[in-house]
Scaffold this active site. Sequence first.
Site, PDB file in Angstrom:
ATOM      1  N   ASP A   8       0.878  -1.165   0.000  1.00 44.20           N
ATOM      2  CA  ASP A   8       0.000   0.000   0.000  1.00 44.20           C
ATOM      3  C   ASP A   8       0.921   1.222   0.000  1.00 44.20           C
ATOM      4  O   ASP A   8       2.150   1.088  -0.100  1.00 44.20           O
ATOM      5  CB  ASP A   8      -0.927  -0.049   1.226  1.00 44.20           C
ATOM      6  CG  ASP A   8      -2.181   0.822   1.055  1.00 44.20           C
ATOM      7  OD1 ASP A   8      -2.304   1.522   0.026  1.00 44.20           O
ATOM      8  OD2 ASP A   8      -3.027   0.813   1.959  1.00 44.20           O
ATOM      9  N   GLU A  10       0.202   4.586   1.891  1.00 44.76           N
ATOM     10  CA  GLU A  10       0.153   5.575   2.976  1.00 44.76           C
ATOM     11  C   GLU A  10       1.237   5.342   4.014  1.00 44.76           C
ATOM     12  O   GLU A  10       1.643   6.277   4.709  1.00 44.76           O
ATOM     13  CB  GLU A  10      -1.225   5.568   3.633  1.00 44.76           C
ATOM     14  CG  GLU A  10      -2.346   6.095   2.737  1.00 44.76           C
ATOM     15  CD  GLU A  10      -2.935   5.043   1.810  1.00 44.76           C
ATOM     16  OE1 GLU A  10      -2.392   3.911   1.738  1.00 44.76           O
ATOM     17  OE2 GLU A  10      -3.942   5.330   1.136  1.00 44.76           O
ATOM     18  N   HIS A  60      -2.777  -0.008  -3.660  1.00 40.46           N
ATOM     19  CA  HIS A  60      -3.200   1.374  -3.403  1.00 40.46           C
ATOM     20  C   HIS A  60      -3.998   1.949  -4.577  1.00 40.46           C
ATOM     21  O   HIS A  60      -3.597   1.805  -5.728  1.00 40.46           O
ATOM     22  CB  HIS A  60      -1.978   2.253  -3.136  1.00 40.46           C
ATOM     23  CG  HIS A  60      -2.322   3.696  -2.930  1.00 40.46           C
ATOM     24  ND1 HIS A  60      -2.934   4.146  -1.781  1.00 40.46           N
ATOM     25  CD2 HIS A  60      -2.180   4.782  -3.732  1.00 40.46           C
ATOM     26  CE1 HIS A  60      -3.145   5.458  -1.887  1.00 40.46           C
ATOM     27  NE2 HIS A  60      -2.699   5.864  -3.061  1.00 40.46           N
ATOM     28  N   HIS A 104      -0.909   1.112   6.781  1.00 41.10           N
ATOM     29  CA  HIS A 104      -1.307   2.205   7.674  1.00 41.10           C
ATOM     30  C   HIS A 104      -2.263   1.678   8.735  1.00 41.10           C
ATOM     31  O   HIS A 104      -2.833   0.585   8.587  1.00 41.10           O
ATOM     32  CB  HIS A 104      -1.989   3.316   6.859  1.00 41.10           C
ATOM     33  CG  HIS A 104      -3.075   2.801   5.989  1.00 41.10           C
ATOM     34  ND1 HIS A 104      -4.339   2.521   6.451  1.00 41.10           N
ATOM     35  CD2 HIS A 104      -3.054   2.430   4.669  1.00 41.10           C
ATOM     36  CE1 HIS A 104      -5.059   2.029   5.457  1.00 41.10           C
ATOM     37  NE2 HIS A 104      -4.313   1.948   4.371  1.00 41.10           N
ATOM     38  N   HIS A 116      -6.920   5.002   7.986  1.00 42.14           N
ATOM     39  CA  HIS A 116      -8.261   4.820   7.443  1.00 42.14           C
ATOM     40  C   HIS A 116      -8.493   3.331   7.247  1.00 42.14           C
ATOM     41  O   HIS A 116      -7.561   2.521   7.363  1.00 42.14           O
ATOM     42  CB  HIS A 116      -8.423   5.564   6.105  1.00 42.14           C
ATOM     43  CG  HIS A 116      -7.596   5.008   5.000  1.00 42.14           C
ATOM     44  ND1 HIS A 116      -6.239   5.216   4.911  1.00 42.14           N
ATOM     45  CD2 HIS A 116      -7.917   4.217   3.948  1.00 42.14           C
ATOM     46  CE1 HIS A 116      -5.770   4.598   3.833  1.00 42.14           C
ATOM     47  NE2 HIS A 116      -6.753   3.977   3.234  1.00 42.14           N
ATOM     48  N   GLU A 135      -7.271  -2.387   7.437  1.00 43.58           N
ATOM     49  CA  GLU A 135      -6.949  -3.144   6.224  1.00 43.58           C
ATOM     50  C   GLU A 135      -5.986  -4.286   6.534  1.00 43.58           C
ATOM     51  O   GLU A 135      -6.056  -5.361   5.923  1.00 43.58           O
ATOM     52  CB  GLU A 135      -6.367  -2.202   5.167  1.00 43.58           C
ATOM     53  CG  GLU A 135      -7.420  -1.259   4.620  1.00 43.58           C
ATOM     54  CD  GLU A 135      -6.855  -0.142   3.762  1.00 43.58           C
ATOM     55  OE1 GLU A 135      -5.775  -0.312   3.172  1.00 43.58           O
ATOM     56  OE2 GLU A 135      -7.492   0.926   3.679  1.00 43.58           O
TER      57      GLU A 135
HETATM   58 ZN   LIG Z   1      -3.631   3.082   0.115  1.00 43.14          ZN
END
Ligand SMILES: [Zn+2]
Length: 274
Positions: A8, A10, A60, A104, A116, A135
């Site tokens: 990902d 972030e 992502h 993240h 998030h 996630e």
């Molecule tokens: Zn992402």
Amino acid sequence: MKILIAADMEGVSGVTRWEETEPAHNEYARFRRIMTEEVNAAITGAADGGANEFVVVDGHGDGTNILIEELDQRARLNSGGSSPLSMMQGMNPETAGVLFIGYHARAGSQNAVLAHTWSSGRIANVWLNEVLVGEYGLNAAVAGHFGVPVLMISGDQTACAQAVELLGPLETAVVKQASGYFSAECLSPKVTLPMIRKTAELGVLRLKDGTAARPFIVQTPVKITIEFRQPEAADRAVRLPGAKRTDGLRIEFTVQDMLAAHTGFRAAVKQAYD
Ligand SMILES: [Zn+2]
């Protein structure tokens, strides 16, 4: 030994703003390169530990961030979307372990860069059988469905701590110390790339010596609860077969296994905002 590198953006070194993860903005080009380098570092580390097959998933946005021309040639890249397993595309029972790169923390976390769960504007919380997950949890549960453990995570200190709390003794590469949602004390890639390499190696070695985390297997049937940010989203999502409205913002449904829960979750989010 096949390793899935689930990436990902972030949680990549240096990222503290959404703009740095969005193709329309100038800084994005820098961070997609660093993301690619972090994935390469993880591949090299996993190879140091004895892995010999590498599948990468670009998790992502629309899945088109990793620069394939700069990707380690030993790897195959799952790019684009929407794919059947989304952020875990490429996972199968032959996979030995998963490395989370650039991850993240879950939505609502303190001291967590861009924390998030799936969609920052849409989802407030997600639970699997009453356990709050981000996630890292949803994706680890998909791996667990196939009997596959997560071996490492890289990201800020909060992402790493949440993953360890839920999943067990993962190896962690803390590439930044978040001091807020949009702020962190960041290390140079000259430091974080060797750190990620070493962490990936240790993760694979722990798998070999039997001290890695167990696969994250969610008990079946699986109840998934989604708390949206807007009540009108719950109005729409509850129209899916089997979904139940439990308050203004929340729906839940119970399905036979984690793959069905994952698919149902994605369908509910889509339905909620169509
Ligand atoms: Zn992402």
